[in-house]
Design an enzyme around this catalytic site. Sequence first.
Site, short mmCIF file in Angstrom:
data_model
loop_
_atom_site.label_atom_id
_atom_site.label_comp_id
_atom_site.label_asym_id
_atom_site.label_seq_id
_atom_site.Cartn_x
_atom_site.Cartn_y
_atom_site.Cartn_z
N CYS A 1 1.69 14.95 -12.30
CA CYS A 1 2.87 14.48 -13.05
C CYS A 1 3.46 13.20 -12.48
CB CYS A 1 3.92 15.58 -13.13
SG CYS A 1 4.80 15.90 -11.58
N GLY B 1 -0.34 -10.51 11.99
CA GLY B 1 -0.94 -9.26 12.43
C GLY B 1 -1.86 -8.61 11.42
N HIS C 1 0.82 -1.22 0.00
CA HIS C 1 0.00 0.00 0.00
C HIS C 1 0.85 1.27 0.00
CE1 HIS C 1 -3.40 -2.63 1.86
NE2 HIS C 1 -3.29 -2.79 0.56
N SER D 1 -6.00 -8.93 9.89
CA SER D 1 -7.29 -9.61 9.88
C SER D 1 -7.69 -9.95 8.44
CB SER D 1 -8.36 -8.73 10.52
OG SER D 1 -8.42 -7.49 9.85
N CYS E 1 4.96 20.98 -11.36
CA CYS E 1 3.84 21.23 -12.28
C CYS E 1 2.67 21.94 -11.61
CB CYS E 1 3.36 19.92 -12.91
SG CYS E 1 2.34 18.92 -11.81
ZN ZN Z 1 3.56 17.54 -10.50
#
Ligand code: ZN
Length: 292
Positions: free
Chosen positions: A139, A227, A128, A229, A190
């Site tokens: 970007c 650890g 994750h 579920s 950006c």
């Molecule tokens: Zn950016």
Amino acid sequence: VSIDPERSAPGPRVPPALSAVLATGSVVVLTGAGLSTESGIPDYRGPTGAARRSAPMTHQEISRDSAARQRYWARSFLGWPTIRTAEPNDGHRAVAALSAAGLLAGVITQNVDGLHRKAGSPDAIELHGSLDRVICLSCRETAPRAVLQAELAAANPSFQPRAGAIRPDGDVDLTADMVRSFQMLDCESCGGALKPDVVFFGDSVPADRVAACFAMVDSASALLVLGSSLTVYSGYRFAVRAHRLRLPIAIVNAGPTRADHLATIRWEAPLGPALTALVDNLRSPAMPRRTG
Ligand SMILES: [Zn+2]
């Protein structure tokens, strides 16, 4: 024979079948929030989930709703030091020891706290993502969280919540006024919006990362779940895959899991002491721990 008093204390009794599975080697370890609770990072989906005061933010909210994003970053700005300074516990160290002993095919973690890396498992796949990176939604450039944190601190010199708003676990309660006063920063390249480089609820794990995990499971001799579920499909699917491959599935977790019906070994025990005992057992198989 002198007996180390610490060693002679009764510890968790390791199921012999679990030691046998590990001793075979080539085990894939899948870890979840329960492994990090002993480091002071709460398991919001686990037994203490009721402690959370606000619902987790979804991917849709953080990517499309600038007010939600501002709320996230104001809370996260204050809560980050707790995550940054968290230390690995005996459970993380035991996983690193199993890996160093050559018994693991790999480590997959659902945690975003970076504690496997800190404990010496640099190759753990962070399913994750990780809170210590920031990504631009436009970007896709990534940057270290530490850099953004310093810039946010400079942009918000007087952002001081009232005492008590930050709880020891890093979760933060803020008023709407406080959130509005927080100065958020955008991507330096950006001007796009920033989010932590983690998979939020409602988003999916990048396909190449999932494929790498499946490949690891496919070549493994067993799956060891620690650890978690396995409530969320993103982790549960690896138990399903292992079951289809008829691999032994061992689960060490405090409380029930979604994959209990698939498990060949189920051990309810506190993770740190349990995994320390497991490592000790594997180190001296001829000399089982005293248990009484
Ligand atoms: Zn950016």
